[in-house]
Design a protein around this motif. Structure first.
Motif, PDB file in Angstrom:
ATOM      1  N   ASP A  40      81.578  23.862  27.539  1.00  0.00           N
ATOM      2  CA  ASP A  40      80.876  25.079  27.947  1.00  0.00           C
ATOM      3  C   ASP A  40      80.793  25.263  29.457  1.00  0.00           C
ATOM      4  N   GLU A  41      81.497  24.406  30.209  1.00  0.00           N
ATOM      5  CA  GLU A  41      81.419  24.485  31.669  1.00  0.00           C
ATOM      6  C   GLU A  41      82.674  23.896  32.292  1.00  0.00           C
ATOM      7  N   ASP A  42      83.099  24.480  33.395  1.00  0.00           N
ATOM      8  CA  ASP A  42      84.221  23.938  34.158  1.00  0.00           C
ATOM      9  C   ASP A  42      83.692  22.793  35.013  1.00  0.00           C
ATOM     10  N   THR A  43      83.495  21.642  34.373  1.00  0.00           N
ATOM     11  CA  THR A  43      82.833  20.523  35.054  1.00  0.00           C
ATOM     12  C   THR A  43      83.678  19.866  36.138  1.00  0.00           C
ATOM     13  N   ASN A  44      85.012  19.955  36.015  1.00  0.00           N
ATOM     14  CA  ASN A  44      85.872  19.311  37.020  1.00  0.00           C
ATOM     15  C   ASN A  44      86.374  20.294  38.080  1.00  0.00           C
ATOM     16  N   ASN A  45      85.854  21.521  38.047  1.00  0.00           N
ATOM     17  CA  ASN A  45      86.125  22.518  39.097  1.00  0.00           C
ATOM     18  C   ASN A  45      87.611  22.778  39.325  1.00  0.00           C
ATOM     19  N   ASP A  46      88.371  22.899  38.225  1.00  0.00           N
ATOM     20  CA  ASP A  46      89.790  23.220  38.372  1.00  0.00           C
ATOM     21  C   ASP A  46      90.083  24.650  37.950  1.00  0.00           C
ATOM     22  N   SER A  47      89.033  25.464  37.759  1.00  0.00           N
ATOM     23  CA  SER A  47      89.087  26.875  37.367  1.00  0.00           C
ATOM     24  C   SER A  47      89.371  27.081  35.885  1.00  0.00           C
ATOM     25  N   LEU A  48      89.444  26.000  35.103  1.00  0.00           N
ATOM     26  CA  LEU A  48      89.719  26.104  33.670  1.00  0.00           C
ATOM     27  C   LEU A  48      88.614  25.447  32.862  1.00  0.00           C
ATOM     28  N   ILE A  49      88.372  25.994  31.697  1.00  0.00           N
ATOM     29  CA  ILE A  49      87.563  25.291  30.701  1.00  0.00           C
ATOM     30  C   ILE A  49      88.529  24.797  29.643  1.00  0.00           C
ATOM     31  N   ASN A  50      88.676  23.464  29.535  1.00  0.00           N
ATOM     32  CA  ASN A  50      89.583  22.872  28.553  1.00  0.00           C
ATOM     33  C   ASN A  50      89.156  21.433  28.278  1.00  0.00           C
ATOM     34  N   LYS A  51      90.004  20.679  27.603  1.00  0.00           N
ATOM     35  CA  LYS A  51      89.620  19.318  27.200  1.00  0.00           C
ATOM     36  C   LYS A  51      89.523  18.347  28.376  1.00  0.00           C
ATOM     37  N   MET A  52      89.901  18.779  29.568  1.00  0.00           N
ATOM     38  CA  MET A  52      89.742  17.929  30.737  1.00  0.00           C
ATOM     39  C   MET A  52      88.311  17.955  31.255  1.00  0.00           C
ATOM     40  N   ASP A  53      87.497  18.906  30.770  1.00  0.00           N
ATOM     41  CA  ASP A  53      86.090  18.983  31.155  1.00  0.00           C
ATOM     42  C   ASP A  53      85.250  18.090  30.253  1.00  0.00           C
ATOM     43  N   LEU A  54      83.978  17.978  30.566  1.00  0.00           N
ATOM     44  CA  LEU A  54      83.068  17.170  29.757  1.00  0.00           C
ATOM     45  C   LEU A  54      82.656  17.963  28.518  1.00  0.00           C
ATOM     46  N   ARG A  55      82.735  17.315  27.371  1.00  0.00           N
ATOM     47  CA  ARG A  55      82.361  17.984  26.123  1.00  0.00           C
ATOM     48  C   ARG A  55      80.895  17.694  25.818  1.00  0.00           C
ATOM     49  N   ARG A  56      80.112  18.744  25.770  1.00  0.00           N
ATOM     50  CA  ARG A  56      78.672  18.624  25.539  1.00  0.00           C
ATOM     51  C   ARG A  56      78.370  18.619  24.046  1.00  0.00           C
ATOM     52  N   PHE A  57      77.178  18.099  23.709  1.00  0.00           N
ATOM     53  CA  PHE A  57      76.759  18.032  22.306  1.00  0.00           C
ATOM     54  C   PHE A  57      75.335  18.542  22.228  1.00  0.00           C
ATOM     55  N   TYR A  58      75.113  19.619  21.468  1.00  0.00           N
ATOM     56  CA  TYR A  58      73.817  20.272  21.416  1.00  0.00           C
ATOM     57  C   TYR A  58      73.273  20.359  20.004  1.00  0.00           C
ATOM     58  N   GLN A  59      71.953  20.468  19.920  1.00  0.00           N
ATOM     59  CA  GLN A  59      71.260  20.811  18.688  1.00  0.00           C
ATOM     60  C   GLN A  59      70.591  22.165  18.887  1.00  0.00           C
ATOM     61  N   PHE A  60      70.684  23.042  17.883  1.00  0.00           N
ATOM     62  CA  PHE A  60      70.001  24.326  17.900  1.00  0.00           C
ATOM     63  C   PHE A  60      69.011  24.378  16.751  1.00  0.00           C
ATOM     64  N   ASP A  61      67.898  25.057  16.958  1.00  0.00           N
ATOM     65  CA  ASP A  61      66.955  25.256  15.870  1.00  0.00           C
ATOM     66  C   ASP A  61      67.504  26.306  14.915  1.00  0.00           C
ATOM     67  N   ALA A  62      66.778  26.592  13.840  1.00  0.00           N
ATOM     68  CA  ALA A  62      67.274  27.493  12.794  1.00  0.00           C
ATOM     69  C   ALA A  62      67.594  28.883  13.335  1.00  0.00           C
ATOM     70  N   GLY A  63      66.827  29.341  14.318  1.00  0.00           N
ATOM     71  CA  GLY A  63      67.044  30.660  14.878  1.00  0.00           C
ATOM     72  C   GLY A  63      68.014  30.685  16.039  1.00  0.00           C
ATOM     73  N   CYS A  64      68.581  29.532  16.360  1.00  0.00           N
ATOM     74  CA  CYS A  64      69.534  29.394  17.474  1.00  0.00           C
ATOM     75  C   CYS A  64      68.944  29.892  18.794  1.00  0.00           C
ATOM     76  N   SER A  65      67.628  29.765  18.934  1.00  0.00           N
ATOM     77  CA  SER A  65      66.966  30.199  20.169  1.00  0.00           C
ATOM     78  C   SER A  65      66.545  29.028  21.043  1.00  0.00           C
ATOM     79  N   VAL A  66      66.430  27.847  20.435  1.00  0.00           N
ATOM     80  CA  VAL A  66      66.051  26.646  21.182  1.00  0.00           C
ATOM     81  C   VAL A  66      67.206  25.665  21.141  1.00  0.00           C
ATOM     82  N   ARG A  67      67.704  25.286  22.319  1.00  0.00           N
ATOM     83  CA  ARG A  67      68.857  24.392  22.420  1.00  0.00           C
ATOM     84  C   ARG A  67      68.434  23.084  23.066  1.00  0.00           C
ATOM     85  N   THR A  68      68.867  21.970  22.480  1.00  0.00           N
ATOM     86  CA  THR A  68      68.568  20.639  23.013  1.00  0.00           C
ATOM     87  C   THR A  68      69.876  19.911  23.297  1.00  0.00           C
TER      88      THR A  68
END
Length: 267
Positions: free
Chosen positions: A181-209
């Motif tokens: 979800d972010e261009d973490t390595n600042n190469d102007s691309l979002i791809n598998k070379m960036d860091l892959r985040r892992f999130y939890q969302f509540d039932a309403g998808c309004s709270v992200r952890t």
């Protein structure tokens, strides 16, 4: 339903899966990879044999050409999800072999033909999956999981059909998402070379952890049926360059699927 193993033959494809969720071939093995261009002067991105429009990092979902592929029936009666994909050229059709739907475990990086079902949870692997929309049937309102285009690698959602563990009904009321979800390595691309985040969302998808620390990149997961917990293998971005490299350590985190929250370090 009961705990089971599902054998599925998957046509090799590129991700963001999971989250993508179909495996994504990267530059390191000489194959083309899925990517989003961020603020580049070049307005095209090459994916396989097709040319795809790029997505600038400051654009909203309304400014990107997308299409809704399918309504995802979840085990939460009032909550439905919609998979939002990047629009394809006219020569390709939505729902082609590059988009795969099935239940299974997300042991990405291992044998792509075997998936272990997690009780109460189904999985969607994504290719060119830019976002997930949530709709509440009771309030008749919708919202996106992410405010901007991302590359979803893996979506975990409550199973539509009643499931059980040791003959006891099991119901999940949350969503999990593995995503670039972010261009973490600042190469102007979002791809598998960036860091892959892992999130939890509540039932309403309004709270992200955020389940694992921001300087780690999710690699794969493993389900522990005896304790109903998930292990997440993640690479540490030790040198802070925004990508995980092979010499850098891999750690294991865990969290309970009964009461998910910020993962704890196991190794």
């Amino acid at each position: 339903m009961i705990y089971r193993k599902i054998i599925i033959t998957i046509v090799p494809a590129m991700i963001l899966s999971g989250s993508c969720m179909v495996s994504c071939s990267g530059r390191d093995n000489g194959q083309a990879e899925e990517q989003i261009t961020i603020g580049s002067d070049d307005d095209t991105t090459i994916i396989g044999d097709s040319t795809w429009s790029s997505v600038e990092g400051n654009l909203t979902m309304k400014q990107v050409s997308t299409f809704p592929n399918k309504v995802i029936l979840t085990g939460l009666d009032d909550h439905r999800l919609v998979s939002i994909y990047k629009s394809r050229p006219e020569s390709e059709t939505p729902g082609s072999k590059k988009q795969s739907w099935y239940s299974g475990d997300s042991d990405e990086g291992e044998d792509e033909n075997i998936r272990h079902f997690m009780p109460g949870i189904d999985i969607l692997f994504g290719y060119n999956l830019l976002n997930i929309a949530h709709y509440d049937l009771k309030s008749e309102k919708n919202n996106f999981m992410f405010s901007h285009p991302v590359l979803v690698k893996t979506l975990y959602y409550p199973s539509f059909y009643q499931d059980s563990i040791d003959k006891e009904p099991i119901n999940r009321n949350f969503f999990l998402v593995s995503v670039y979800d972010e261009d973490t390595n600042n190469d102007s691309l979002i791809n598998k070379m960036d860091l892959r985040r892992f999130y939890q969302f509540d039932a309403g998808c309004s709270v992200r952890t955020q389940l694992i620390p921001p300087d780690y990149s999710a690699i794969r997961s493993q389900y522990d049926a005896g304790n109903d917990i998930m292990y997440v293998f993640a690479g540490h971005d030790e040198n802070k360059n925004g990508t995980h490299e092979k010499p850098e350590p891999v750690r294991i985190f865990w969290f309970s699927l009964k009461t998910p929250g910020v993962a704890k370090l196991l190794y």
